[in-house]
Design a protein around this motif. Structure first.
Motif, mmCIF file in Angstrom:
data_model
loop_
_atom_site.group_PDB
_atom_site.id
_atom_site.type_symbol
_atom_site.label_atom_id
_atom_site.label_comp_id
_atom_site.label_asym_id
_atom_site.label_seq_id
_atom_site.Cartn_x
_atom_site.Cartn_y
_atom_site.Cartn_z
ATOM 1 N N UNK A 110 0.814 -1.207 0.000
ATOM 2 C CA UNK A 110 0.000 0.000 0.000
ATOM 3 C C UNK A 110 0.849 1.258 0.000
ATOM 4 N N UNK A 111 2.166 1.096 0.189
ATOM 5 C CA UNK A 111 3.096 2.215 0.119
ATOM 6 C C UNK A 111 4.352 1.734 -0.589
ATOM 7 N N UNK A 112 5.136 2.696 -1.065
ATOM 8 C CA UNK A 112 6.344 2.357 -1.809
ATOM 9 C C UNK A 112 7.528 2.140 -0.870
ATOM 10 N N UNK A 113 7.432 1.105 -0.027
ATOM 11 C CA UNK A 113 8.547 0.766 0.852
ATOM 12 C C UNK A 113 8.793 1.746 1.970
ATOM 13 N N UNK A 114 7.856 2.641 2.220
ATOM 14 C CA UNK A 114 8.008 3.653 3.268
ATOM 15 C C UNK A 114 8.249 2.957 4.615
ATOM 16 N N UNK A 115 9.162 3.486 5.448
ATOM 17 C CA UNK A 115 9.855 4.778 5.372
ATOM 18 C C UNK A 115 11.218 4.748 4.677
ATOM 19 N N UNK A 116 11.540 3.680 3.977
ATOM 20 C CA UNK A 116 12.783 3.684 3.213
ATOM 21 C C UNK A 116 12.651 4.600 2.006
ATOM 22 N N UNK A 117 13.751 5.169 1.519
ATOM 23 C CA UNK A 117 13.691 5.992 0.310
ATOM 24 C C UNK A 117 13.126 5.187 -0.852
ATOM 25 N N UNK A 118 12.390 5.856 -1.714
ATOM 26 C CA UNK A 118 11.730 5.182 -2.830
ATOM 27 C C UNK A 118 12.738 4.507 -3.747
ATOM 28 N N UNK A 119 12.375 3.313 -4.195
ATOM 29 C CA UNK A 119 13.150 2.579 -5.178
ATOM 30 C C UNK A 119 12.207 2.145 -6.283
ATOM 31 N N UNK A 120 12.616 2.309 -7.538
ATOM 32 C CA UNK A 120 11.737 2.032 -8.671
ATOM 33 C C UNK A 120 11.187 0.616 -8.657
ATOM 34 N N UNK A 121 11.935 -0.328 -8.106
ATOM 35 C CA UNK A 121 11.494 -1.717 -8.107
ATOM 36 C C UNK A 121 10.349 -1.970 -7.124
ATOM 37 N N UNK A 122 9.970 -0.943 -6.361
ATOM 38 C CA UNK A 122 8.798 -1.072 -5.488
ATOM 39 C C UNK A 122 7.502 -0.858 -6.258
ATOM 40 N N UNK A 123 7.581 -0.479 -7.524
ATOM 41 C CA UNK A 123 6.395 -0.263 -8.358
ATOM 42 C C UNK A 123 5.980 -1.593 -8.987
ATOM 43 N N UNK A 124 4.744 -1.938 -8.828
ATOM 44 C CA UNK A 124 4.233 -3.195 -9.377
ATOM 45 C C UNK A 124 4.226 -3.123 -10.905
ATOM 46 N N UNK A 125 4.840 -4.111 -11.530
ATOM 47 C CA UNK A 125 4.889 -4.141 -12.986
ATOM 48 C C UNK A 125 6.063 -3.408 -13.587
ATOM 49 N N UNK A 126 6.915 -2.797 -12.750
ATOM 50 C CA UNK A 126 8.088 -2.090 -13.262
ATOM 51 C C UNK A 126 9.120 -3.097 -13.773
ATOM 52 N N UNK A 127 9.614 -2.895 -14.999
ATOM 53 C CA UNK A 127 10.566 -3.824 -15.598
ATOM 54 C C UNK A 127 11.824 -3.094 -16.087
ATOM 55 N N UNK A 128 11.978 -1.865 -15.683
ATOM 56 C CA UNK A 128 13.152 -1.101 -16.090
ATOM 57 C C UNK A 128 12.749 0.235 -16.686
ATOM 58 N N UNK A 445 6.476 -6.515 7.034
ATOM 59 C CA UNK A 445 7.860 -6.782 7.396
ATOM 60 C C UNK A 445 8.551 -7.544 6.276
ATOM 61 N N UNK A 446 9.829 -7.278 6.120
ATOM 62 C CA UNK A 446 10.564 -8.013 5.109
ATOM 63 C C UNK A 446 11.868 -7.331 4.788
ATOM 64 N N UNK A 447 12.795 -8.053 4.213
ATOM 65 C CA UNK A 447 14.095 -7.456 3.868
ATOM 66 C C UNK A 447 13.971 -6.518 2.682
ATOM 67 N N UNK A 448 14.668 -5.440 2.768
ATOM 68 C CA UNK A 448 14.711 -4.487 1.658
ATOM 69 C C UNK A 448 16.160 -4.266 1.251
ATOM 70 N N UNK A 449 16.344 -3.850 0.021
ATOM 71 C CA UNK A 449 17.700 -3.592 -0.459
ATOM 72 C C UNK A 449 18.307 -2.418 0.280
ATOM 73 N N UNK A 450 19.609 -2.471 0.505
ATOM 74 C CA UNK A 450 20.303 -1.386 1.177
ATOM 75 C C UNK A 450 20.489 -0.225 0.206
ATOM 76 N N UNK A 451 20.196 0.981 0.686
ATOM 77 C CA UNK A 451 20.326 2.170 -0.150
ATOM 78 C C UNK A 451 21.362 3.107 0.436
ATOM 79 N N UNK A 452 21.902 3.941 -0.414
ATOM 80 C CA UNK A 452 22.857 4.928 0.069
ATOM 81 C C UNK A 452 22.184 5.881 1.042
ATOM 82 N N UNK A 453 22.932 6.373 1.989
ATOM 83 C CA UNK A 453 22.354 7.248 3.002
ATOM 84 C C UNK A 453 23.034 8.599 2.984
ATOM 85 N N UNK A 454 22.318 9.576 3.585
ATOM 86 C CA UNK A 454 22.935 10.858 3.847
ATOM 87 C C UNK A 454 22.744 11.926 2.816
ATOM 88 N N UNK A 455 22.017 11.646 1.703
ATOM 89 C CA UNK A 455 21.845 12.668 0.681
ATOM 90 C C UNK A 455 20.391 13.117 0.617
#
Length: 472
Positions: A110-128, A445-455
């Motif tokens: 129901x959200x795009x991986x919040x509160x992690x920063x948005x990642x395009x692969x959180x969009x359903x049907x995204x293939x690149x 709950x679930x593992x998410x990819x690690x993203x760069x921090x601090x920007x």
């Protein structure tokens, strides 16, 4: 001879007796036929009236003042900030996209991986990048412009909305009392405002709801120490990323500006307040005023406590002041007199649709009083979230149009998801349904990819604070 005459008179009498009922039956049949025909014509006429009424209700005055030769935007990205009337705006986007059969960028949950920063692969049907075109994006995310740019077309119209951080904190406390540790520890909102640092630990998950929530949603470091230079840098980054920033306290003026910016008809931006915590107060001019007129003791604030909350949320306060000024600059360019006229038109249209669509005089009601369980709003936090009851006897076309305006966010997202991904809707779920916290929030709950921090999120990256996604 006498007997024959009597028999003859009897036969004549009987003949007369038979003729009488024949004419009566014929008359009765004619009367019934006329009545049936009249009833049939009445049904046809009433059906025609209903259809005409539906067409009149949602077409004749729904276009609004002329927008000139502009072309409607069909690529729109809305950053759905928390507790800012953003659910009402998302409903506007859902309705428009559904009516125009546009393709939504929907989250896996129901959200795009919040509160992690948005990642395009959180969009359903995204293939690149540029593999599939998405038209509208608007569910909760922590903004990350480079990743959003992978999903949305280059000509996408970006916009968002802000709210006074004091009112936002009041609403956030009411909704996330059982979710944010800083709020959970405090005896009341005033107690928290008196000494926020006593309760706030930046390392604890979901405490982002308790400090500079707007700054966080824009992908910025909400725990950074305030400085004018930092605040102005964030302001400029947002200005570059977004074409329009609306203001919750001036919702109707915001909708007029949005309508003209998107080149959409008037009815597209007419809305009923969703996720409201109480009915509209008598002295309020804003349809989306969700702050309680008479706050419960745990929510009451003094003027001094309000000032302390502004200092605690100094980065948000800077944003609000800056974009409140730019908002009214935009209104001045639009024309104050013209704005006043269009606001009146917008409110008149809303009142008309409310009377036509809604029971209880158009006022929101408690979820338990809504008969149709499919349109009951999800409950979260300390205060009951209100919804709407549709008028009885609406023709199908009118009912469907009215239903779109009151359908809660979670149910609407599920409906669009099922239409956009029909095969996936028929398959059994691959993941367990979201759990519900004591505070009434969905949790995945679930593992998410690690993203760069601090920007800056508007420039890329951002900080990841946890593995849970809380739905609001």
């Amino acid at each position: 001879m006498v007997f024959k005459r009597r028999a003859r008179r009897m036969r004549l009498g009987l003949g007369c007796y038979r003729v009488g009922p024949t004419w009566l039956w014929k008359a009765l049949l004619v009367f019934v036929a006329i009545a049936f025909a009249g009833q049939l014509l009445g049904v046809i006429y009433n059906k025609g009236l209903q259809q005409d009424r539906s067409r009149w209700l949602f077409s004749s005055d729904g276009q609004g003042p002329s927008l000139g030769s502009c072309r409607p935007h069909s690529h729109v990205m809305f950053l759905k900030t928390h507790k800012t009337a953003s659910s009402t705006i998302l409903n506007i986007l859902y309705r428009y996209g559904e009516e125009k059969d546009l393709h939504f960028a929907l989250p896996l949950g129901y959200q795009f991986g919040y509160p992690l920063p948005f990642n395009a692969h959180r969009v359903k049907g995204y293939r690149g990048p540029r593999v599939a075109e998405f038209s509208i994006m608007g569910n909760h995310m922590r903004f990350n412009k480079p990743e959003v740019g992978k999903v949305m077309p280059a000509d996408t119209f970006y916009f968002s909305i802000l709210r006074d951080p004091v009112a936002l904190t009041e609403s956030s406390y009411a909704y996330y009392k059982a979710v944010a540790p800083a709020f959970k520890k405090a005896k009341g909102l005033g107690d928290f405002a008196d000494n926020p640092r006593k309760y706030y630990d930046p390392r604890l998950r979901n405490n982002h709801y308790a400090r500079n929530l707007l700054w966080f949603d824009f992908g910025l470091d909400h725990n950074a120490n305030f400085s004018t230079t930092l605040a102005q840098r964030g302001e400029v980054a947002i200005q570059r990323a977004f074409k329009l920033i609306l203001v919750s306290e001036h919702f109707d003026e915001s909708m007029v500006l949005l309508r003209h910016a998107l080149c959409w008809p008037l009815d597209a931006v007419v809305s009923f307040s969703l996720n409201a915590r109480q009915q509209k107060s008598s002295g309020s001019s804003s349809w989306v005023d969700k702050a309680a007129a008479a706050q419960p003791p745990t929510m009451a604030l003094t003027d001094n406590q309000r000032q302390k909350l502004r200092e605690w949320n100094a980065l948000d306060w800077h944003l609000y002041q800056a974009f409140n000024r730019s908002f009214w600059d935009e209104v001045d360019r639009f024309g104050r007199a013209r704005m006043d006229q269009e606001v009146v038109l917008l409110r008149t249209r809303r009142e008309l649709l409310a009377k036509a669509c809604l029971r209880e005089g158009g006022r929101p009601v408690e979820a338990s009083r809504i008969r149709d369980k499919n349109i009951r709003p999800f409950q979260s936090g300390l205060v009951k979230i209100l919804g709407y009851e549709l008028q009885l006897g609406l023709d199908n076309a009118t009912r469907q149009a009215c239903l779109r305006m009151i359908r809660p966010e979670i149910q609407y997202k599920d409906l669009l998801d099922a239409r956009q991904f029909p095969r996936a809707a028929l398959q059994p779920a691959q993941a367990p349904p979201p759990a519900i916290l004591a505070g009434g929030a969905y949790v995945r709950k679930g593992p998410f990819s690690q993203l760069r921090t601090g920007k800056l999120g508007v420039e890329g990256g951002g900080e990841g604070l946890g593995r849970e996604s809380v739905i609001s």
